[in-house]
Design a protein around this motif. Structure first.
Motif, mmCIF file in Angstrom:
data_model
loop_
_atom_site.group_PDB
_atom_site.id
_atom_site.type_symbol
_atom_site.label_atom_id
_atom_site.label_comp_id
_atom_site.label_asym_id
_atom_site.label_seq_id
_atom_site.Cartn_x
_atom_site.Cartn_y
_atom_site.Cartn_z
ATOM 1 N N ALA A 27 83.356 34.496 -63.346
ATOM 2 C CA ALA A 27 82.528 33.458 -62.730
ATOM 3 C C ALA A 27 83.382 32.646 -61.769
ATOM 4 N N ARG B 182 83.028 40.582 -65.885
ATOM 5 C CA ARG B 182 82.082 39.481 -66.067
ATOM 6 C C ARG B 182 82.797 38.157 -65.838
ATOM 7 N N ARG C 53 78.995 39.164 -59.057
ATOM 8 C CA ARG C 53 78.194 40.372 -59.230
ATOM 9 C C ARG C 53 79.094 41.594 -59.420
ATOM 10 N N VAL D 234 74.198 30.113 -60.525
ATOM 11 C CA VAL D 234 73.748 29.971 -61.910
ATOM 12 C C VAL D 234 73.173 28.589 -62.156
ATOM 13 N N SER E 142 78.071 33.290 -60.777
ATOM 14 C CA SER E 142 78.529 34.495 -61.473
ATOM 15 C C SER E 142 78.896 35.555 -60.449
ATOM 16 N N LEU F 231 78.263 36.667 -55.039
ATOM 17 C CA LEU F 231 78.020 35.713 -56.111
ATOM 18 C C LEU F 231 76.529 35.451 -56.283
ATOM 19 N N ASN G 159 84.087 33.952 -67.649
ATOM 20 C CA ASN G 159 82.729 33.705 -68.117
ATOM 21 C C ASN G 159 82.781 33.187 -69.549
#
Length: 386
Positions: A246, A244, A296, A278, A294, A275, A101
């Motif tokens: 992605a 965090r 989860r 975004v 992103s 997911l 991320n």
């Protein structure tokens, strides 16, 4: 005499036949041909006549279906699911990979050429938890002899100027009242400036640069060892927050990205990544648009750079039966098929047409009817029955 002999011979033959008939009167005539009743009974049973009633092994019948006894079904661990035809969201399959991320990952780079030194007993290791601002290592500047000589020459010049300035300050202090206060203040400021210049040059020669963690997380990559000489901008450490992450996916047809829903998923070893969509970039990469998802919290553990297949739901719908991916098998012709449990011990293979639905499910659009009991666990084992 001849007629009498003929009569006696005929009587003897009749007596022998009569005795044989009486001798076999109470015995079973097992050698006689059986009555034609069993075939009629078997034909009344339909396809079950193809398998002996006492058979305890699975067999493939003449029509291509399978006879699998209940005991064997339990041994194979067969599980079924009722097919329910309904409208489900259509989805896309996109190739992607796990990335850090942008707000939960960072790089530690060398600001200049230097030699890496440990800030503590040892250098950070992979997987070590660090906090934002923590000193990971120190970078001792490395300069050549010419640059070092020039710096030392400047320091010597500043030392001489500083000595003169300090003497002026002392002399003017003794002549206080005879010398204007502005001259005394200017001399003191000049002395302080010379001290700061000398300190800066000394720190440039011998001072080490502190390499700090840009975020809180874990060390995901370490590219240095103690004493290694690195160049400016070289990446020394990578720090990520594993909670965090992605996923970046590539879409080669921009029209397919229209109507992507908020939820998506990706199958990985050990579980499924849940997911959230975004956004989509507007600059091509490898002739494709980049979609960002992103991860989860609570999803399966993955690593940065790990390739995944993203199943993104859309606002469009498709009519069919949602089944587990394990229910669909590949047959010799390259087509897809499922096994339908039609009777207690009978399974029939049907060719189907499928579309992706999620990381764990497919939607069967053709080949399955409402209420069919489809095998979801053990379908591959049934295909091996001969």
């Amino acid at each position: 005499m001849k007629p009498l002999k003929i009569v006696l011979a005929a009587s003897s033959a009749l007596l022998v036949l009569t005795n044989q008939a009486l001798a076999h009167g109470d015995e079973e005539h097992s050698s006689s041909p059986p009555a034609i009743a069993a075939p009629a009974a078997n034909l009344a049973r339909g396809n079950e006549a193809l398998v002996p009633p006492s058979s305890a092994t699975p067999q493939r019948l003449a029509d291509g279906s399978l006879f699998v006894p209940k005991a064997v079904q339990r041994q194979l661990g067969l599980r079924t699911q009722l097919a329910e035809l309904r409208d489900v969201p259509a989805s896309l399959e996109l190739a992607g990979k796990v990335v850090a991320n942008a707000n939960a990952g960072g790089l530690v780079q060398a600001g200049q050429a230097g030699r890496v030194e440990a800030a503590g007993p040892t250098l950070p290791v992979l997987g070590q938890v660090v906090r934002k601002g923590e000193v990971l290592a120190r970078l001792q500047p490395v300069i050549n002899s010419l640059e070092r000589g020039a710096s030392q020459s400047q320091i010597a010049e500043i030392d001489a100027q500083l000595a003169i300035s300090e003497r002026k300050v002392v002399r003017y202090a003794e002549l206080e009242g005879a010398v204007p206060q502005s001259v005394i203040d200017a001399t003191g400021l000049e002395r302080d400036a010379l001290r700061r210049r000398r300190s800066a040059l000394h720190s440039g020669l011998s001072g080490a640069e502190a390499l700090r963690a840009p975020i809180s997380g874990v060390i995901s990559a370490s590219n240095v060892v103690a004493g290694q000489v690195v160049d400016a901008k070289e990446v020394l450490f990578e720090v990520v927050d594993p909670s965090r992450l992605a996923v970046e996916a590539l879409a080669y047809d921009p029209a397919l990205t229209a109507g992507i829903a908020a939820k998506a998923s990706a199958a990985v070893p050990g579980g499924v990544l849940d997911l959230n969509y975004v956004g989509t970039g507007r600059q091509l990469r490898e002739q494709a648009l980049v979609l960002l998802f992103s991860v989860r919290p609570g999803s399966a553990a993955v690593a940065v750079g790990q390739p995944v297949t993203v199943h993104a739901s859309t606002t469009r719908s498709v009519h069919g039966a949602a089944l587990a991916r394990t229910a669909v098998i590949k047959i010799t012709s390259g087509e897809t098929a499922v096994w339908v449990h039609t009777e207690a011990e009978r399974f029939v293979q049907r060719k189907v047409t499928v579309q992706p639905l999620s990381a764990t499910e497919l939607v069967v659009t053709q080949g399955v009817n409402q209420g069919d009991r489809v095998v979801t666990d053990g379908a591959g084992l049934l295909a091996q029955v001969r």
